[in-house]
Structures are given as structure tokens and as C-alpha cells.
Design an enzyme around this catalytic site. Structure first.
Site, short mmCIF file in Angstrom:
data_model
loop_
_atom_site.label_atom_id
_atom_site.label_comp_id
_atom_site.label_asym_id
_atom_site.label_seq_id
_atom_site.Cartn_x
_atom_site.Cartn_y
_atom_site.Cartn_z
N HIS A 140 15.47 -4.19 11.05
CA HIS A 140 14.34 -3.46 11.62
C HIS A 140 14.02 -4.03 12.98
CE1 HIS A 140 12.87 -6.88 9.30
NE2 HIS A 140 11.90 -6.97 10.19
N ARG A 198 3.82 2.06 11.45
CA ARG A 198 3.03 0.94 11.96
C ARG A 198 3.18 -0.27 11.05
NH1 ARG A 198 -0.06 2.88 16.13
NH2 ARG A 198 -0.23 5.16 16.07
P1 5GP Z 1 10.27 -9.66 9.78
O1 5GP Z 1 9.37 -10.85 9.64
O2 5GP Z 1 11.22 -9.52 8.62
O3 5GP Z 1 10.93 -9.53 11.11
O4 5GP Z 1 9.27 -8.42 9.77
C1 5GP Z 1 8.80 -7.81 8.62
C2 5GP Z 1 7.55 -7.06 9.04
O5 5GP Z 1 7.28 -6.10 8.05
C3 5GP Z 1 6.32 -7.94 9.19
O6 5GP Z 1 5.79 -7.83 10.51
C4 5GP Z 1 5.36 -7.40 8.14
O7 5GP Z 1 4.02 -7.40 8.57
C5 5GP Z 1 5.88 -6.00 7.90
N1 5GP Z 1 5.66 -5.50 6.55
C6 5GP Z 1 5.92 -6.17 5.38
N2 5GP Z 1 5.62 -5.37 4.33
C7 5GP Z 1 5.19 -4.19 4.85
C8 5GP Z 1 4.73 -2.99 4.25
O8 5GP Z 1 4.67 -2.82 3.02
N3 5GP Z 1 4.34 -1.99 5.10
C9 5GP Z 1 4.39 -2.12 6.46
N4 5GP Z 1 3.99 -1.07 7.19
N5 5GP Z 1 4.83 -3.25 7.06
C10 5GP Z 1 5.21 -4.27 6.26
#
Ligand code: 5GP
Length: 116
Positions: free
Chosen positions: A102, A32
Site C-alpha cells: 500500500h 482514508r
Molecule cells: P503501514 O504501517 O503498514 O505502512 O501502514 C498501515 C496503515 O494502515 C496505518 O497507517 C494504519 O493507520 C492503517 N490502517 C490499519 N488498519 C486500518 C483499517 O482498518 N482501516 C483503515 N482505513 N486504515 C487502517
């Protein structure tokens, strides 16, 4: 060997930082999002951090990309009604903050035109 620090997601894979893990195989992990943008907000992450974004993953290991997509469907079937958005933020100005590829799976309570 790489001289880069492991990504946050690699540290989740290694159980160095906690996460609410919902699914795992030898190649992918799903958990999650820590800051959910929808009632269901999962991240599906290839365990290798070799690929920074979805284009690199598609070029380098299309079978692994297909596994990410199949995992999204499976988890959306199990945790929602099988209807979901699959988002790969690509590049800083598109909101990508973690450069370890991701997929965001978002479901429930979505309004037309909303983005993660
Ligand atoms: P991006 O912005 O790179 O597409 O998405 C990164 C996502 O990773 C964000 O939605 C953020 O909330 C999530 N995220 C960042 N650090 C962590 C973490 O330590 N644990 C979890 N479960 N999600 C994280």
C-alpha cells in the site's frame, strides 16, 4: 488458494469492514487512513494481496505500480493542491504493519523532515 487469512485491506475491498473509500477501479482502491498523520492521509492499495511490499509489486506487476502512482497524483490533485508525499513502508523495522502492499499519500500541514 492461500491458507493465509485475508489482510485488513482485502477485507475493506470485500466490504467486510468499513472504510472511507475515495476511489476505486478494478485493480486499486483508495481510502482514508484510520489514524491520519496529516490533513490528507490516503492509502492506495492494489486489490490483489499477492505482493507484500513495493519491491515485490515492481518486480511482479510494474503496470499496477504505475497505476498506484498515477492514482496518488490524481487524488492529490483532487483532495489537496497536487503536492504530496508518497510513502511505501517496507519491512517491520521501517514501520510496515500490513504486508499487503500500500502507498501512503500525505498532504497538507507537512513540516520538513516529517515522516508517516
Ligand atoms: P503501514 O504501517 O503498514 O505502512 O501502514 C498501515 C496503515 O494502515 C496505518 O497507517 C494504519 O493507520 C492503517 N490502517 C490499519 N488498519 C486500518 C483499517 O482498518 N482501516 C483503515 N482505513 N486504515 C487502517
Amino acid at each position: 488458494m492461500t491458507d493465509r487469512e485475508p489482510s485488513v485491506f482485502s477485507r475493506i475491498v470485500a466490504r467486510e469492514i468499513p472504510a472511507d473509500i475515495v476511489y476505486e477501479t478494478d485493480r486499486v482502491i483508495a481510502f482514508r487512513d484510520i489514524a491520519p498523520k496529516a490533513p490528507l492521509h490516503l492509502l492506495i492499495v492494489p486489490k490483489t494481496e499477492e505482493y507484500a511490499n513495493v519491491a515485490e509489486l515492481a518486480a511482479g506487476d510494474p503496470v499496477l505500480l504505475a497505476e498506484v502512482v498515477a492514482t496518488a497524483q490524481k487524488l492529490a490533485d483532487e483532495h489537496a493542491d497536487g503536492h504530496y508525499r508518497l510513502i511505501f513502508n517496507t519491512g517491520e523495522r521501517a514501520g510496515q504493519t500490513i504486508f499487503h502492499v500500500h502507498a501512503h499519500v500525505l498532504a497538507g500541514g507537512l513540516t520538513e523532515g516529517s515522516f508517516a
